[in-house]
Design an enzyme around this catalytic site. Structure first.
Site, PDB file in Angstrom:
ATOM      1  NE  ARG A  99      18.136  -6.580 -15.081  1.00  0.00           N
ATOM      2  CZ  ARG A  99      17.154  -6.225 -14.273  1.00  0.00           C
ATOM      3  NH1 ARG A  99      15.917  -6.576 -14.529  1.00  0.00           N
ATOM      4  NH2 ARG A  99      17.406  -5.514 -13.199  1.00  0.00           N
ATOM      5  N   GLY A 130      12.395  -4.222  -5.543  1.00  0.00           N
ATOM      6  CA  GLY A 130      13.730  -3.858  -5.073  1.00  0.00           C
ATOM      7  C   GLY A 130      13.889  -2.362  -5.311  1.00  0.00           C
ATOM      8  CG  ASP A 163       1.901  -5.128  -3.975  1.00  0.00           C
ATOM      9  OD1 ASP A 163       1.511  -3.941  -3.959  1.00  0.00           O
ATOM     10  OD2 ASP A 163       2.000  -5.799  -5.011  1.00  0.00           O
ATOM     11  NE  ARG A 192      -0.028  -3.321  -6.450  1.00  0.00           N
ATOM     12  CZ  ARG A 192       0.338  -3.955  -7.549  1.00  0.00           C
ATOM     13  NH1 ARG A 192      -0.282  -3.713  -8.680  1.00  0.00           N
ATOM     14  NH2 ARG A 192       1.307  -4.847  -7.532  1.00  0.00           N
ATOM     15  CD  GLU A 244      15.284  -2.095 -15.077  1.00  0.00           C
ATOM     16  OE1 GLU A 244      14.080  -2.322 -14.818  1.00  0.00           O
ATOM     17  OE2 GLU A 244      16.210  -2.442 -14.339  1.00  0.00           O
TER      18      GLU A 244
HETATM   19  P1  ADP Z   1      10.633  -5.216  -9.620  1.00  0.00           P
HETATM   20  O1  ADP Z   1      11.622  -4.738  -8.623  1.00  0.00           O
HETATM   21  O2  ADP Z   1      10.126  -6.582  -9.370  1.00  0.00           O
HETATM   22  O3  ADP Z   1      10.991  -4.905 -11.071  1.00  0.00           O
HETATM   23  P2  ADP Z   1       8.553  -3.222 -10.034  1.00  0.00           P
HETATM   24  O4  ADP Z   1       9.374  -2.044 -10.361  1.00  0.00           O
HETATM   25  O5  ADP Z   1       7.712  -3.832 -11.104  1.00  0.00           O
HETATM   26  O6  ADP Z   1       9.379  -4.322  -9.285  1.00  0.00           O
HETATM   27  O7  ADP Z   1       7.609  -2.817  -8.808  1.00  0.00           O
HETATM   28  C1  ADP Z   1       6.700  -3.721  -8.272  1.00  0.00           C
HETATM   29  C2  ADP Z   1       6.090  -3.105  -7.033  1.00  0.00           C
HETATM   30  O8  ADP Z   1       5.451  -1.870  -7.376  1.00  0.00           O
HETATM   31  C3  ADP Z   1       4.966  -3.948  -6.443  1.00  0.00           C
HETATM   32  O9  ADP Z   1       5.454  -4.891  -5.537  1.00  0.00           O
HETATM   33  C4  ADP Z   1       4.128  -2.895  -5.725  1.00  0.00           C
HETATM   34  O10 ADP Z   1       4.603  -2.740  -4.407  1.00  0.00           O
HETATM   35  C5  ADP Z   1       4.387  -1.617  -6.480  1.00  0.00           C
HETATM   36  N1  ADP Z   1       3.220  -1.173  -7.236  1.00  0.00           N
HETATM   37  C6  ADP Z   1       2.819  -1.589  -8.449  1.00  0.00           C
HETATM   38  N2  ADP Z   1       1.674  -0.963  -8.813  1.00  0.00           N
HETATM   39  C7  ADP Z   1       1.354  -0.124  -7.792  1.00  0.00           C
HETATM   40  C8  ADP Z   1       0.292   0.800  -7.546  1.00  0.00           C
HETATM   41  N3  ADP Z   1      -0.687   0.978  -8.427  1.00  0.00           N
HETATM   42  N4  ADP Z   1       0.313   1.483  -6.392  1.00  0.00           N
HETATM   43  C9  ADP Z   1       1.309   1.298  -5.491  1.00  0.00           C
HETATM   44  N5  ADP Z   1       2.322   0.445  -5.663  1.00  0.00           N
HETATM   45  C10 ADP Z   1       2.352  -0.260  -6.794  1.00  0.00           C
END
Ligand code: ADP
Length: 402
Positions: free
Chosen positions: A91, A213, A284, A286, A385
């Site tokens: 990547r 992001g 986050d 959550r 991805e």
């Molecule tokens: P990145 O941009 O780091 O690849 P991800 O696509 O893995 O991020 O998303 C991570 C975010 O997803 C976490 O910071 C959180 O805010 C959100 N997230 C993950 N699991 C849950 C959930 N069960 N409910 C709500 N939000 C969640």
């Protein structure tokens, strides 16, 4: 063919090994704190077993060597010898205007990645280090670069030009590039397939990649025509810690008030803004949901700003394409947070966009969220991805061997 996928960051390196005969993941893991004391690596076998390697990694070369050690570990590895790995897909964050698709790495490609380091100063050097470490450790094995920006290179000029003095574009490469390209490409193609509209030049999708992001893309006939991130991933909707789009005059005003220099200010925009800045609690979603349920008004506000800005983007991209057939939610928030999904489309019924609350009670698997017979299909499609990188790598390597 077995393919190793590498995602190298400045102090981390994530990997997955795919068996492309079945498109299955054999193992995955990640090195952390590369170049920092107490570095370690976690390796997970597809059968659920895990192993932690506590070992000093002074650079990405050390990290790659440790990955190889885990992959061939008699106890938890997935190959006997590294020569069972047929190719490596990397990547790469920024491809500038040079890279409109994935490509097999050679000296010219590495030079191209180097040329756009000013556009991706943290990631591109790390991506190059990952490539070079693999070249040294497994000479002769094809390496493929898959760019986060490539899918967005089909945007028309009216979408990618900033209204700045034109020479900023010609001299300094200032324009919209967009990111999360592999994710937008994957989910928009899946959406076309699921809607039976593959290859249809009029199929119009808005893809909402909502994670730590977040970015949106307008995809018409499989081609990106607009996206919300810009020359860097800072532009667009507010994110976990990024501000998203703001009035640029705020910078001078706040810097005058606080005495911050431009580096400190940019750091605030990238690391201390967005959901974290608004809520004062967390980046986050959550934690914000929990805060909101417990009556924390700033957590509720942060989520409110997020869904409002997202809703405006969905509607504006429908306008940009002259219509919309499908809206897709994906990534950590998009795949898990039904409340965000539901509220982001609230009020868009006039455009035929809505979500059935019962169908929305889902996570982690492809689902149709819009009511039966809706004019616009709203889908949840888990992104992948790494699989995109592995598929591109296999396709390029197979073609080059013919
Ligand atoms: P990145 O941009 O780091 O690849 P991800 O696509 O893995 O991020 O998303 C991570 C975010 O997803 C976490 O910071 C959180 O805010 C959100 N997230 C993950 N699991 C849950 C959930 N069960 N409910 C709500 N939000 C969640």
């Amino acid at each position: 063919m077995k393919i190793l996928v590498i995602n190298a960051g400045s102090s981390s390196l994530k990997y997955q090994v795919f068996d492309m005969d079945h498109e299955t993941v054999l193992c995955k893991g990640g090195c952390e704190r590369i170049g920092i004391p107490d570095s370690f690596m976690t390796h997970k076998h597809a059968d659920g077993r895990k192993k932690e390697y506590k070992q000093d990694m002074k650079d990405h070369g050390d990290a790659i060597r440790l990955v190889f050690q885990a992959l061939t570990d008699p106890e938890i590895g997935v190959v006997k010898h590294m020569d069972e790995i047929g190719a490596v897909g990397h990547r790469v964050l920024h491809g500038g205007e040079k890279f409109t698709a994935s490509t097999i790495v050679n000296e010219a490609v590495k030079e191209g990645i180097r040329e756009v380091i000013p556009l991706g100063p943290l990631h591109n050097p790390a991506n190059l280090k990952g490539i070079e470490a693999c070249e040294q450790a497994m000479p002769g094995v094809p390496q493929v670069a898959v760019f986060d920006t490539a899918f967005h290179q089909t945007m028309p000029r009216r979408a990618y030009m900033y209204a700045l003095p034109y020479e900023y574009y010609t001299k300094y490469m200032v324009r919209r590039y967009g990111f999360h390209g592999s994710s937008h490409r994957y989910v928009s193609a899946e959406a076309a397939r699921l809607c039976g509209r593959e290859g249809d030049p009029e199929f119009k999708v808005v893809t909402c990649h909502l994670g730590n992001g977040s970015s949106f893309a307008a995809v018409k006939g499989g081609k990106c025509v607009d996206t919300s991130m810009g020359i860097t991933p800072l532009e667009g909707i507010p994110m976990g810690t990024r501000s998203g789009s703001i009035d640029p005059a705020i910078l001078e005003y706040v810097m005058d008030k606080t005495g911050m220099d431009i580096h400190e200010m940019t750091n605030v925009l990238n690391k201390k803004s967005g959901m974290l800045g608004l809520s004062g609690v967390s980046s986050d979603f959550r934690d914000l949901e929990k805060g909101m349920e417990e009556g924390d008004d700033r957590c509720a506000m942060a989520r409110g700003v997020f869904v409002y800005q997202g809703r405006k983007l969905i509607a504006s991209y429908a306008a940009a394409m002259g219509g919309v057939d499908c809206v897709v939610f994906t990534a950590g928030v998009g795949e898990n947070d039904g409340d965000v999904r539901q509220r982001m489309v609230e009020g868009l019924e006039f455009m035929g966009i809505s979500i059935d609350p019962e169908r929305n009670n889902v996570r982690g698997k492809v689902a149709e969220l819009s009511p039966e017979g809706a004019r616009v299909k709203v889908l949840m499609i888990p992104t992948n991805e790494e699989l995109v990188i592995a598929r591109d790598t296999l396709a390029l390597v197979t073609a080059s061997q013919k």
